[in-house]
Design an enzyme around this catalytic site. Structure first.
Site, PDB file in Angstrom:
ATOM      1  N   HIS A 202      15.666   5.220 -41.637  1.00 30.14           N
ATOM      2  CA  HIS A 202      15.630   4.673 -40.285  1.00 30.14           C
ATOM      3  C   HIS A 202      14.195   4.634 -39.760  1.00 30.14           C
ATOM      4  CE1 HIS A 202      19.669   6.595 -40.732  1.00 30.14           C
ATOM      5  NE2 HIS A 202      20.045   5.442 -40.214  1.00 30.14           N
TER       6      HIS A 202
ATOM      7  N   ASP B  71      11.983   8.130 -44.091  1.00 28.08           N
ATOM      8  CA  ASP B  71      13.410   8.120 -43.728  1.00 28.08           C
ATOM      9  C   ASP B  71      13.892   6.671 -43.708  1.00 28.08           C
ATOM     10  OD1 ASP B  71      15.485  10.130 -42.083  1.00 28.08           O
ATOM     11  OD2 ASP B  71      15.681   8.031 -41.504  1.00 28.08           O
TER      12      ASP B  71
ATOM     13  N   HIS C  75      13.686  10.274 -34.066  1.00 29.04           N
ATOM     14  CA  HIS C  75      14.169   9.335 -33.041  1.00 29.04           C
ATOM     15  C   HIS C  75      13.960   9.870 -31.623  1.00 29.04           C
ATOM     16  CE1 HIS C  75      15.930   6.812 -36.060  1.00 29.04           C
ATOM     17  NE2 HIS C  75      16.775   7.740 -36.478  1.00 29.04           N
TER      18      HIS C  75
ATOM     19  N   ASP D 157      17.704   9.729 -46.632  1.00 23.38           N
ATOM     20  CA  ASP D 157      18.827   8.803 -46.468  1.00 23.38           C
ATOM     21  C   ASP D 157      18.521   7.406 -47.007  1.00 23.38           C
ATOM     22  OD1 ASP D 157      16.997   8.614 -44.425  1.00 23.38           O
ATOM     23  OD2 ASP D 157      18.436   8.897 -42.795  1.00 23.38           O
TER      24      ASP D 157
END
Ligand SMILES: [Zn+2]
Length: 343
Positions: free
Chosen positions: A164, A162, A125, A249
């Protein structure tokens, strides 16, 4: 059998984002413990080096690197409501970026066939000038640009599974064809980016590939996206190195994510990436830990992927189940990418 370099270090426990913060030191503690139990014969255990400031600046603005460095002189520094630094965070984040460089160097220099780096804080991120989503420096993006600027490669693939979307990595390479960024992620979800029509811009048009998926999709849907979107694009792109932003995740046990991937699913994804690496770039690939907040899911998935990296690429791919729910997403993805790639 293949030789896998495994980068790990107890110093990754030193970054502390706050009490009850999900991105906690125990994450690497359980990964390190798991790594200790792996058969040592095929593992090349490596200690990470620190990334130099020049290496951080391959992707980050000097003023931002200086801001993170200044955070080390304060008891606590808040970059945003989710992203905090403790006095050891700057050094730990340099070691995280450097750990992925150590992994990449081991593969480039022939010490190992592939590599996995157990690092934190995570990176995908992090933007050029801003920390975000638990991430300080964009470890995988720095490694990708290192391969291009310092090792002379022209095409690097980043596979980000991931849960996200890796908005930082996408943003850093959005107008570049040197790095092809591919992401599967839960959508709509944090950080909000990663729509199908985000395909890159300018000279990078077609070199960003997003597969946003609703919650509750699992192994079969992920595998189908890898087979029907990632594989054809990669065979045309012909990367010279493959990096994986390996967050865990998307695992069904994860408390933040809402997907249903299993540890067997992660190893099947790794097997597909490994086969593409064998076809395109002599098997050269390195994975780096990103998210993953259930300790058992993290250790089980990490073990499963690291063991998969050690197997010969020639073994047959596990059969893909039905995964039919994802077909409309694959068809729309083909629609947005048809100007750039053949499907
Ligand atoms: Zn994540």
């Amino acid at each position: 059998m293949l030789r896998t370099a495994l980068v790990s270090d107890r110093r990754y426990l030193k970054h502390f984002a706050g009490r009850r913060h999900p991105e906690r030191p125990a994450r690497v503690a359980v990964m390190n413990e798991m790594a200790e139990q792996l058969g040592r014969a095929r593992i090349l255990a490596l200690s990470p080096r620190e990334a130099s400031v020049e290496e951080l600046e391959l992707c980050h603005d000097p003023a931002y690197v200086a801001e993170v460095e200044r955070s080390a002189s304060m008891p606590r520094y808040d970059f945003d409501p989710d992203t905090h630094a403790s006095p050891d965070s700057y050094q730990t984040a340099r070691l995280a970026a450097g750990g992925v460089l150590t992994a990449v160097e081991a593969v480039m220099d022939g010490a190992a066939d592939n590599a996995f780096a157990i690092v934190r804080p995570p990176g995908h991120h992090a933007l050029a000038a801003r920390a975000m989503g638990f991430c300080l420096f964009n470890n995988v993006a720095i490694a990708a640009r290192y391969l291009i600027r310092r090792r002379g490669l022209k095409r690097v693939l980043v596979v980000d599974w991931d849960v996200h979307h890796g908005n930082g990595t996408q943003d850093i390479f959005y107008d570049s064809a040197e790095v092809l960024y591919f992401s599967t992620h839960q959508f709509p979800f944090y950080p909000g980016s990663g729509r199908l029509d985000e395909v890159g811009a300018g000279g990078g048009a077609g070199y960003t590939v997003n597969a946003p998926m609703p919650a509750k999709f699992g192994d079969n849907e992920y595998l189908r996206v890898f087979d029907d979107v990632l594989a054809p694009v990669v065979r045309q792109y012909r990367p010279e190195f493959i990096l994986i932003s390996a967050g865990f995740d998307a695992h069904f046990r994860d408390p933040l994510g809402g997907m249903r991937v299993t540890e067997a699913g992660f190893s099947a994804l790794a097997r597909r990436v490994k086969r593409l690496a064998a076809e395109c770039c002599g098997g050269r690939m390195a994975a780096a830990l990103e998210g993953g907040y259930d300790l058992k899911a993290l250790a089980d998935s990490g073990r499963s992927v690291i063991e998969e990296l050690g197997r010969e690429a020639g073994e047959p791919l596990a059969r893909v189940g039905d995964g039919a729910r994802v077909i409309p997403i694959i068809e729309r993805s083909h629609y947005f990418l048809a100007r750039y790639w053949k499907f």
